[in-house]
Motif scaffolding. Structure first.
Motif, mmCIF file in Angstrom:
data_model
loop_
_atom_site.group_PDB
_atom_site.id
_atom_site.type_symbol
_atom_site.label_atom_id
_atom_site.label_comp_id
_atom_site.label_asym_id
_atom_site.label_seq_id
_atom_site.Cartn_x
_atom_site.Cartn_y
_atom_site.Cartn_z
ATOM 1 N N GLY A 51 11.283 10.453 1.224
ATOM 2 C CA GLY A 51 10.978 10.736 -0.182
ATOM 3 C C GLY A 51 10.886 12.237 -0.376
ATOM 4 O O GLY A 51 11.799 12.978 0.009
ATOM 5 N N SER A 52 9.778 12.686 -0.943
ATOM 6 C CA SER A 52 9.570 14.137 -1.041
ATOM 7 C C SER A 52 8.078 14.422 -0.935
ATOM 8 O O SER A 52 7.252 13.502 -0.939
ATOM 9 C CB SER A 52 10.099 14.675 -2.371
ATOM 10 N N SER A 53 7.759 15.702 -0.865
ATOM 11 C CA SER A 53 6.345 16.092 -0.758
ATOM 12 C C SER A 53 5.727 16.319 -2.123
ATOM 13 O O SER A 53 4.582 16.766 -2.229
ATOM 14 C CB SER A 53 6.218 17.372 0.064
ATOM 15 N N GLY A 86 2.026 12.837 -10.947
ATOM 16 C CA GLY A 86 1.664 11.528 -11.484
ATOM 17 C C GLY A 86 2.877 10.810 -12.054
ATOM 18 O O GLY A 86 3.830 11.439 -12.513
ATOM 19 N N GLY A 87 2.828 9.504 -12.006
ATOM 20 C CA GLY A 87 3.865 8.687 -12.640
ATOM 21 C C GLY A 87 4.826 8.014 -11.674
ATOM 22 O O GLY A 87 5.543 7.091 -12.062
ATOM 23 N N GLN A 88 4.825 8.461 -10.410
ATOM 24 C CA GLN A 88 5.780 7.861 -9.451
ATOM 25 C C GLN A 88 5.433 6.402 -9.166
ATOM 26 O O GLN A 88 6.301 5.578 -8.907
ATOM 27 C CB GLN A 88 5.779 8.645 -8.146
ATOM 28 N N GLY A 89 4.134 6.106 -9.199
ATOM 29 C CA GLY A 89 3.702 4.718 -8.991
ATOM 30 C C GLY A 89 4.135 3.836 -10.164
ATOM 31 O O GLY A 89 4.436 2.649 -9.990
ATOM 32 N N ASP A 90 4.165 4.423 -11.365
ATOM 33 C CA ASP A 90 4.605 3.661 -12.539
ATOM 34 C C ASP A 90 6.099 3.337 -12.424
ATOM 35 O O ASP A 90 6.541 2.244 -12.790
ATOM 36 C CB ASP A 90 4.328 4.460 -13.820
ATOM 37 N N GLN A 148 0.867 -1.178 0.000
ATOM 38 C CA GLN A 148 0.000 0.000 0.000
ATOM 39 C C GLN A 148 0.903 1.228 0.000
ATOM 40 O O GLN A 148 1.628 1.483 0.974
ATOM 41 C CB GLN A 148 -0.923 0.033 1.225
ATOM 42 N N LYS A 149 0.868 2.001 -1.109
ATOM 43 C CA LYS A 149 1.728 3.174 -1.226
ATOM 44 C C LYS A 149 1.132 4.329 -0.437
ATOM 45 O O LYS A 149 -0.077 4.466 -0.358
ATOM 46 C CB LYS A 149 1.852 3.568 -2.705
ATOM 47 N N GLY A 150 1.982 5.161 0.136
ATOM 48 C CA GLY A 150 1.473 6.308 0.876
ATOM 49 C C GLY A 150 2.595 7.007 1.606
ATOM 50 O O GLY A 150 3.767 6.870 1.258
ATOM 51 N N GLU A 151 2.224 7.755 2.637
ATOM 52 C CA GLU A 151 3.226 8.507 3.404
ATOM 53 C C GLU A 151 4.332 7.564 3.884
ATOM 54 O O GLU A 151 5.506 7.894 3.875
ATOM 55 C CB GLU A 151 2.539 9.195 4.570
ATOM 56 N N ARG A 152 3.906 6.384 4.322
ATOM 57 C CA ARG A 152 4.818 5.245 4.465
ATOM 58 C C ARG A 152 4.254 4.125 3.603
ATOM 59 O O ARG A 152 3.040 3.958 3.570
ATOM 60 C CB ARG A 152 4.847 4.749 5.909
ATOM 61 N N ASP A 153 5.108 3.351 2.974
ATOM 62 C CA ASP A 153 4.600 2.220 2.198
ATOM 63 C C ASP A 153 4.479 1.027 3.139
ATOM 64 O O ASP A 153 5.435 0.695 3.843
ATOM 65 C CB ASP A 153 5.558 1.888 1.046
ATOM 66 N N VAL A 154 3.310 0.407 3.156
ATOM 67 C CA VAL A 154 3.084 -0.746 4.027
ATOM 68 C C VAL A 154 3.034 -1.998 3.151
ATOM 69 O O VAL A 154 2.285 -2.042 2.168
ATOM 70 C CB VAL A 154 1.777 -0.588 4.838
HETATM 71 N N1 LIG Z 1 2.430 11.150 1.306
HETATM 72 C C1 LIG Z 1 3.526 10.618 0.756
HETATM 73 N N2 LIG Z 1 4.760 10.913 1.243
HETATM 74 C C2 LIG Z 1 5.868 10.382 0.697
HETATM 75 N N3 LIG Z 1 5.845 9.526 -0.340
HETATM 76 C C3 LIG Z 1 4.659 9.174 -0.853
HETATM 77 C C4 LIG Z 1 3.433 9.691 -0.339
HETATM 78 N N4 LIG Z 1 2.404 9.177 -1.058
HETATM 79 C C5 LIG Z 1 2.970 8.376 -1.977
HETATM 80 N N5 LIG Z 1 4.312 8.377 -1.859
HETATM 81 C C6 LIG Z 1 5.286 7.629 -2.676
HETATM 82 O O1 LIG Z 1 5.056 7.929 -4.053
HETATM 83 C C7 LIG Z 1 5.163 6.768 -4.843
HETATM 84 C C8 LIG Z 1 3.920 6.624 -5.697
HETATM 85 O O2 LIG Z 1 2.804 6.508 -4.852
HETATM 86 P P1 LIG Z 1 1.388 7.092 -5.300
HETATM 87 O O3 LIG Z 1 0.438 6.869 -4.190
HETATM 88 O O4 LIG Z 1 1.568 8.477 -5.851
HETATM 89 O O5 LIG Z 1 1.091 6.084 -6.508
HETATM 90 P P2 LIG Z 1 0.120 6.243 -7.739
HETATM 91 O O6 LIG Z 1 -1.060 7.099 -7.386
HETATM 92 O O7 LIG Z 1 -0.155 4.880 -8.219
HETATM 93 O O8 LIG Z 1 1.057 6.993 -8.799
HETATM 94 P P3 LIG Z 1 0.821 7.161 -10.369
HETATM 95 O O9 LIG Z 1 0.564 8.599 -10.602
HETATM 96 O O10 LIG Z 1 2.075 6.696 -11.012
HETATM 97 O O11 LIG Z 1 -0.346 6.286 -10.748
HETATM 98 C C9 LIG Z 1 5.403 5.592 -3.912
HETATM 99 O O12 LIG Z 1 6.759 5.239 -3.970
HETATM 100 C C10 LIG Z 1 5.080 6.144 -2.527
HETATM 101 O O13 LIG Z 1 6.001 5.672 -1.575
#
Ligand SMILES: Nc1ncnc2c1ncn2[C@@H]1O[C@H](COP(=O)(O)OP(=O)(O)OP(=O)(O)O)[C@@H](O)[C@H]1O
Ligand SMILES: NC(=O)C1=CN([C@@H]2O[C@H](COP(=O)(O)OP(=O)(O)OC[C@H]3O[C@@H](n4cnc5c(N)ncnc54)[C@H](O)[C@@H]3O)[C@@H](O)[C@H]2O)[C@@H](O)CC1
Ligand SMILES: [Mg+2]
Length: 329
Positions: A247-249, A253-257, A227-233
């Motif tokens: 990471g960063s604030s 879009g695209g980071q999940g890709d 589960q992606k987020g502030e921390r990835d679980v």
């Molecule tokens: N609040 C957050 N703080 C720090 N890193 C975050 C936060 N939310 C997501 N991330 C990081 O950003 C990356 C992408 O997560 P995100 O939730 O944006 O995916 P996504 O919505 O599927 O992205 P995409 O736009 O590629 O579809 C992951 O590596 C995650 O760890």
């Protein structure tokens, strides 16, 4: 009661909570470091004895009229992490666009053909892992083809990362990946809720992320979930890990890709490394922790250079340096 003792009690309570929080954080960092040490073990050495393809041939299933960036980001990230060949299986319209972004990608315009399943199936013996979903869209015909591709990949025991619209498909048909131990799902916040509601049939308990991820993984038959987020679980239904790499604030879009492409490679490496390298740990959990840490480190480095204007392309440019810092020093 006078105000003094109340404030004193509140202060003591805050200090206890702060201490508990910093202890929890210290544990998390120690667990992460132990896991990252094992991730370093699974990385194949670069030697002059290898042939092209040995370090990874990754297939991305996605790319349609609306979305060409997502499969490109996933495919190029796989190469930048260290795969030798990256294939994209997309629709006819998307193919010339994706090709034009990069001569390094091999692009197959097959996904909207009636023969899509057999066209992709022909390539499966030459691939090590599939990433299904970035930029796939939700067209019924495409999703039906992807169902067939998933079935064919499972029959070959192929590792499969499922992201984005691939998760949409799994939420409609959880049986597609139920119990398939070589699958990793990478939902964002919204995708996680959708999946949980479809599989567990109750709303997500937002107060305990670790338990929510563990329950979903377990209900899916121990498929690994990130589960992606502030921390990835991350969980395989038994263990739960958290990636708190800075990471960063920036939430472009695209980071999940980027994550799904990097994960495709690491999953292959982890499964290929064998138990003597993984030391009894789940290869997929190691791959997940490695990929999450890498993406967050890329994000941090790109943000240091570009601040608010950081985009996923800037993060991809950091894959090499971030990889060296995390895994090769
Ligand atoms: N609040 C957050 N703080 C720090 N890193 C975050 C936060 N939310 C997501 N991330 C990081 O950003 C990356 C992408 O997560 P995100 O939730 O944006 O995916 P996504 O919505 O599927 O992205 P995409 O736009 O590629 O579809 C992951 O590596 C995650 O760890
Ligand atoms: N350049 C591109 O081609 C890109 C294409 N993308 C593709 O776009 C398609 C749809 O993906 P989406 O991720 O938009 O999925 P959805 O269409 O399910 O939309 C999710 C929505 O939730 C929002 N959201 C995300 N995280 C949230 C959070 N923590 N809290 C509240 N809201 C949140 C998003 O802004 C988005 O509007 C997929 O095929 C995906 O791969 C994305 O990967 C982004 C980049
Ligand atoms: Mg996504």
């Amino acid at each position: 009661m006078a105000a003094g003792p109340v404030w004193a009690a509140a202060g003591a309570c805050r200090r206890v909570l702060q201490r508990a929080f910093s202890l929890h954080k210290a544990h998390l960092i120690k667990d992460m470091e132990t896991t990252l040490q094992l991730v370093r073990n699974i990385i194949p050495p670069l030697t002059s004895k290898k042939h092209k393809g040995q370090d990874g041939r990754i297939g991305i299933v996605g790319g349609c009229q609306e979305y060409t960036g997502a499969p490109y980001f996933a495919a190029i990230s796989a190469l930048k992490v260290g795969a030798d060949l990256s294939h994209v299986f997309c629709t006819r319209e998307a193919a010339p666009v994706i090709k034009s972004y990069s001569p390094e990608l091999i692009v197959h315009p097959v996904l909207d053909r009636p023969s899509a399943v057999s066209n992709v199936e022909e390539w499966l013996p030459r691939l090590h892992a599939l990433v299904v979903g970035p930029g796939l869209g939700r067209d019924d015909t495409l999703l039906e083809n992807v169902k067939g591709i998933l079935e064919a990949s499972k029959a070959r025991d192929m590792p499969i990362v499922i992201d984005a619209d691939g998760l949409w498909l799994v939420a409609q048909h959880p049986a597609l990946i139920q119990g398939y131990r070589k699958a990793v799902l990478t939902p964002n916040h919204v995708e996680f809720s959708r999946l949980s509601e479809a599989v567990l049939r109750d709303p997500v308990d937002g107060s305990d992320h670790r338990e929510a991820v563990r329950r979903l993984s377990q209900a899916l038959g121990n498929v690994t979930v990130i589960q992606k987020g502030e921390r990835d679980v991350i969980s395989d239904g038994e263990q739960v890990l958290e990636c708190a790499q800075e990471g960063s604030s920036r939430r472009c879009g695209g980071q999940g890709d980027l994550l799904s492409g990097a994960l495709g490679v690491l999953v292959h490496w982890a499964l290929h490394a064998g138990p003597e390298k993984t030391n009894g740990s789940s290869p997929l959990l190691l791959a997940a922790m490695g990929a999450c840490s890498l993406v967050r480190q890329c994000s941090r480095q790109a943000f240091q250079k570009h601040g608010r204007s950081t985009t996923t392309t800037d993060m991809i440019a950091e894959v090499g340096p971030a990889f060296r810092i995390l895994f090769e020093t």
